[in-house]
Motif scaffolding. Structure first.
Motif, PDB file in Angstrom:
ATOM      1  N   THR A 288      -6.797   4.114  -2.113  1.00 48.25           N
ATOM      2  CA  THR A 288      -6.577   5.478  -2.596  1.00 48.25           C
ATOM      3  C   THR A 288      -5.071   5.750  -2.610  1.00 48.25           C
ATOM      4  OG1 THR A 288      -6.628   6.366  -0.353  1.00 48.25           O
ATOM      5  CG2 THR A 288      -8.740   6.276  -1.539  1.00 48.25           C
ATOM      6  N   PRO A 289      -4.625   6.796  -3.326  1.00 46.35           N
ATOM      7  CA  PRO A 289      -3.192   7.120  -3.309  1.00 46.35           C
ATOM      8  C   PRO A 289      -2.689   7.363  -1.884  1.00 46.35           C
ATOM      9  CG  PRO A 289      -4.307   8.349  -5.031  1.00 46.35           C
ATOM     10  CD  PRO A 289      -5.367   7.656  -4.263  1.00 46.35           C
ATOM     11  N   GLU A 290      -3.546   7.994  -1.054  1.00 44.63           N
ATOM     12  CA  GLU A 290      -3.143   8.273   0.331  1.00 44.63           C
ATOM     13  C   GLU A 290      -2.962   6.971   1.119  1.00 44.63           C
ATOM     14  OE1 GLU A 290      -5.877   9.684  -1.074  1.00 44.63           O
ATOM     15  OE2 GLU A 290      -4.979  11.630  -1.504  1.00 44.63           O
ATOM     16  N   ALA A 291      -3.892   6.024   0.891  1.00 43.69           N
ATOM     17  CA  ALA A 291      -3.782   4.737   1.600  1.00 43.69           C
ATOM     18  C   ALA A 291      -2.543   3.982   1.128  1.00 43.69           C
ATOM     19  CB  ALA A 291      -5.033   3.906   1.363  1.00 43.69           C
ATOM     20  N   ARG A 292      -2.226   4.102  -0.156  1.00 47.67           N
ATOM     21  CA  ARG A 292      -1.056   3.380  -0.691  1.00 47.67           C
ATOM     22  C   ARG A 292       0.265   3.930  -0.134  1.00 47.67           C
ATOM     23  NH1 ARG A 292      -1.226  -0.729  -4.155  1.00 47.67           N
ATOM     24  NH2 ARG A 292      -3.322  -1.208  -4.892  1.00 47.67           N
ATOM     25  N   VAL A 293       0.202   5.157   0.353  1.00 48.94           N
ATOM     26  CA  VAL A 293       1.402   5.719   1.004  1.00 48.94           C
ATOM     27  C   VAL A 293       1.792   4.844   2.206  1.00 48.94           C
ATOM     28  CG1 VAL A 293       2.257   7.717   2.336  1.00 48.94           C
ATOM     29  CG2 VAL A 293       0.984   8.072   0.205  1.00 48.94           C
ATOM     30  N   ASP A 297       5.489   3.612   3.072  1.00 49.28           N
ATOM     31  CA  ASP A 297       6.089   3.936   4.376  1.00 49.28           C
ATOM     32  C   ASP A 297       6.451   2.665   5.143  1.00 49.28           C
ATOM     33  OD1 ASP A 297       5.851   6.572   3.818  1.00 49.28           O
ATOM     34  OD2 ASP A 297       4.123   6.950   5.124  1.00 49.28           O
ATOM     35  N   TRP A 313      -4.244  -1.465   6.498  1.00 44.69           N
ATOM     36  CA  TRP A 313      -4.732  -0.083   6.463  1.00 44.69           C
ATOM     37  C   TRP A 313      -5.802   0.137   7.530  1.00 44.69           C
ATOM     38  CZ3 TRP A 313      -5.848   0.303   0.462  1.00 44.69           C
ATOM     39  CH2 TRP A 313      -4.646   0.123  -0.237  1.00 44.69           C
ATOM     40  N   ASP A 349      -7.229  10.274  10.393  1.00 45.19           N
ATOM     41  CA  ASP A 349      -5.968   9.576  10.121  1.00 45.19           C
ATOM     42  C   ASP A 349      -5.260  10.237   8.935  1.00 45.19           C
ATOM     43  OD1 ASP A 349      -4.465   6.883  10.729  1.00 45.19           O
ATOM     44  OD2 ASP A 349      -4.545   7.077   8.537  1.00 45.19           O
ATOM     45  N   PRO A 350      -3.931  10.365   9.001  1.00 41.66           N
ATOM     46  CA  PRO A 350      -3.218  11.010   7.895  1.00 41.66           C
ATOM     47  C   PRO A 350      -3.402  10.312   6.556  1.00 41.66           C
ATOM     48  CG  PRO A 350      -1.685  10.069   9.514  1.00 41.66           C
ATOM     49  CD  PRO A 350      -3.036  10.042  10.113  1.00 41.66           C
ATOM     50  N   ASN A 351      -3.689   9.024   6.553  1.00 45.11           N
ATOM     51  CA  ASN A 351      -3.847   8.291   5.293  1.00 45.11           C
ATOM     52  C   ASN A 351      -5.293   7.956   4.940  1.00 45.11           C
ATOM     53  OD1 ASN A 351      -1.049   7.128   6.605  1.00 45.11           O
ATOM     54  ND2 ASN A 351      -0.907   7.600   4.429  1.00 45.11           N
ATOM     55  N   GLY A 353      -8.042   9.517   6.182  1.00 42.94           N
ATOM     56  CA  GLY A 353      -8.931  10.681   6.209  1.00 42.94           C
ATOM     57  C   GLY A 353      -9.778  10.736   7.451  1.00 42.94           C
TER      58      GLY A 353
END
Lengths: 393, 288
Positions: A288-293, A297, A313, A349-351, A353
């Protein structure tokens, strides 16, 4: 007491008092928290061990970027000490002792079932919390409460993977191939049940870890004329050779991987999409876009690309939650207190969910982190995509 | 029936690869009296040199194989000349030196290439099929190169002055030296010949299997097992044992599974050591 002796005693006492007064100030300014990372960091399963190490380093870098981990009234700089436990029980046990000798109480890892088996009994003695990512039938137990699990294991996802595969291919029989140690047999046993529950007949074939040429085993497997072959928990390097040799032998059916992630390495070793052709696998956390962050990072914090795919991840939340629990508990030494805090931290988790603390049903202890996961499909040499599956208790 | 034929094909292929490795291993022991624990390291290095030549320098694969063979031979020559030769009669020291070299090779490879498998494919792919029996083209090419290399080695050892000199030193070093043979010149050459064979095998086999740090460990185990079966120091024994090991591994794995296949080999060696400790064609005493 002679004068000289009295002066000597007074000097020693004064030094001790000054040292005693100075110690908290020194500790406050120079607090260092060492955490361990463990797993196979060389050989066929290296990708998994290095992902575990990458997760520990990223979590450490995140808190260090904020000036350190807040522990009570101190800010501790977090460093990571890696140990290559080589996917073996004795390697993990030796690793636990080696890390304990460095005063390390928190270990992100190990990876495999043999390693989890080796390290579990000595965690209590060494006063260490560990996170195994194994698919062992007893990944966590009430007997060893300092062990936590980066889930889900095959019991959590095998059924979903098989159901997704059955949407794309007609599979009435499957042959599972895995190493003949606990890292293979535990997973195959669970996979077999999941296949049978979905009406698929199974045969299982085990090999000695260290096997380099799978041609004889493939000849044996293909004699059973399976519709699909599942590489289960074979290390990605081995699975890549198995795929290559299956295709050379003329096998045209789908190849599954109801085991750990590692599709990138399987693709690399087998010869690419044209060889892999039809493939279904447990893909770990969804892309997901959040996981790709996390990837962005990771590069920003550690100065290099992460090359472990979704494995990193999946491992990262364990490392993050450990540091958070240490901070909330306000101690880097009282392992029991940190473990107790950890058990009650919300899984968010912030990435990745929201997730759940699972494991009560399967292991009798809810110390398994479970987030949404994906099931990947490659059909006719093209990636169809990864289907998201929500965690359920 | 097709399984029986398939096992034979696989067994002969495995046997040829094992023969190249075992011949090098036993050559070093037979002539120098050194147990070379770095043999698997030279196999691994051969694979990585060939990979670097193909992926990094853009060389054609056959040329990369030749470079890999020469590079591993050169390293072997240097290693023998500089480190083994001064301690040639101290068996424990040479054993530790070769073990140390293996660890150095493994660590250097790990540091340069990382721990994961390389994308290194054989340039020829596909299989010949006859009913249910198949023969991968790449295996056929590797088998042919292995057999040619074995034949060349035989010619060098049994039909040239160099080979006669090496065999003379293996039979009795003192008498050989009295006849004017120079171990300081010949031993490094023998070592280079053996490590070049290991490098050649690595360059040939790793693209059809996999190339990662650690691929040398099972190779060392198989080479050791094969030369013990054939008789330490016996070239004919090593070649014979290699094909026996290949065929036994193939047939037992095909008919009894992968776990039993590995077990049978060790039981076979165990029984042989009990009833014929010198191996199939080994001698009682080494002259050198």
């Amino acid at each position: 007491m002679p004068m000289f002796r009295r002066i000597q005693v007074s000097l020693v006492a004064a030094t001790a008092v000054i040292a005693g007064l100075a110690t908290p100030a020194l500790a406050q300014s120079g607090c260092e928290l060492k955490i361990g990372s463990m797993g196979p960091m060389s050989g066929g399963g290296a990708q998994w061990g290095l992902a575990m190490d990458g997760a520990a380093r990223m979590a450490a870098a995140e808190v260090n970027a904020e000036g350190g981990l807040k522990v009570g009234d101190r800010k501790c700089h977090v460093t990571v000490v890696a140990y290559d436990s080589k996917y073996t029980a004795d390697g993990a046990a030796a690793g636990s002792n080696a890390l304990a000798a460095e005063g390390i109480h928190f270990i992100i890892g190990p990876v495999g079932a043999p390693e989890a088996t080796g390290i579990k009994p000595i965690l209590g003695r060494n006063q260490q919390i560990a996170w195994n990512g194994s698919y062992a039938k007893d990944a966590v137990t009430t007997r060893y409460p300092l062990m936590f699990h980066l889930g889900p294991g095959p019991g959590g996802w095998a059924d979903s993977v098989i159901k997704e595969a059955l949407k794309h291919w007609k599979i009435q029989s499957v042959a599972l191939i895995a190493p003949n140690d606990q890292g293979g047999t535990d997973i195959v046993t669970v996979d077999e049940v999941a296949y049978k529950d979905n009406g698929v007949k199974t045969t299982s074939e085990y090999y000695q870890r260290g096997t380099t040429n799978f041609a004889p085993i493939i000849t044996r497997v293909l004699a059973t004329n399976p519709d699909a072959v599942d590489t289960a928990s074979s290390p990605p390097g081995d699975a890549g050779v198995i795929v290559k040799q299956l295709r050379l032998a003329g096998f045209k059916g789908p190849i599954g991987r109801n085991g750990g992630p590692g599709t990138e390495e399987i693709l690399r070793v087998s010869g690419g999409m044209d060889v892999l052709k039809d493939f279904y696998w447990y893909a770990g956390p969804p892309d997901t876009p959040e996981a790709r962050v996390i990837d962005a990072d990771y590069k920003k914090l550690l100065g290099k690309d992460q090359t472990f795919g979704a494995s990193l991840w999946g491992d990262l939340p364990g490392a993050r939650m450990t540091l958070k629990a240490i901070s909330v508990a306000g101690t880097i030494d009282d392992v029991q207190k940190v473990a107790e805090v950890l058990r009650h931290l919300p899984v968010d988790d912030p990435n990745l969910g929201k997730g759940v603390w699972s494991g009560q049903k399967q292991f009798g202890i809810a110390q398994e982190l479970m987030y949404p996961f994906g099931v990947g499909i490659i059909k006719d040499g093209k990636e169809v995509g990864v289907t998201r599956v929500e965690p359920k208790l | 029936m097709h399984q029986f034929l398939e096992a034979a094909i696989i067994g002969v292929g495995l046997g040829a690869q094992y023969a190249l490795l075992a011949l090098g291993f036993t050559l070093i022991f037979g002539i120098l009296g050194v147990v070379n624990f770095a043999h698997g390291g030279f196999y691994m290095l051969g694979g990585y040199v060939a990979y670097t030549c193909v992926a990094g320098l853009g060389l054609a694969y056959p040329l990369a194989v030749v470079v890999a063979m020469l590079a591993t031979a050169a390293l072997g020559w240097l290693f023998e000349l500089l480190l083994i030769e001064p301690l040639i009669d101290d068996h424990l020291a040479t054993l530790m030196l070769s073990l140390g070299l293996y660890l150095i090779i493994s660590t250097v490879v790990l540091a340069i290439f990382g721990p994961i498998s390389m994308e290194f494919a054989f340039p020829v792919t596909g299989s010949f099929h006859a009913g249910s029996v198949y023969l991968p083209r790449e295996n056929l090419i590797v088998l042919a190169v292995c057999l040619v290399a074995i034949a060349c080695l035989w010619l060098v050892l049994f039909r040239t002055d160099l080979g006669r000199a090496l065999r003379a030193l293996a039979d009795d070093r003192a008498v050989g030296m009295a006849q004017g043979l120079r171990p300081r010149l010949l031993f490094p050459l023998a070592f280079a010949l053996a490590t070049g064979l290991a490098g050649l095998t690595g360059a040939l086999v790793t693209p059809i299997l996999s190339l990662a740090p650690g691929v040398g460990e099972p190779v060392l185990a198989t080479s050791f097992l094969t030369v013990i079966l054939g008789g330490l120091g016996s070239l004919g024994g090593a070649a014979l044992a290699a094909f026996i090991v290949g065929l036994v591994e193939a047939y037992t794995s095909v008919y009894f599974g992968g776990s039993i296949g590995a077990l049978v080999l060790f039981v076979m060696v165990l029984l042989l050591l009990v009833f014929r400790p010198t191996g199939l064609l080994g001698r009682d005493v080494r002259g050198a």
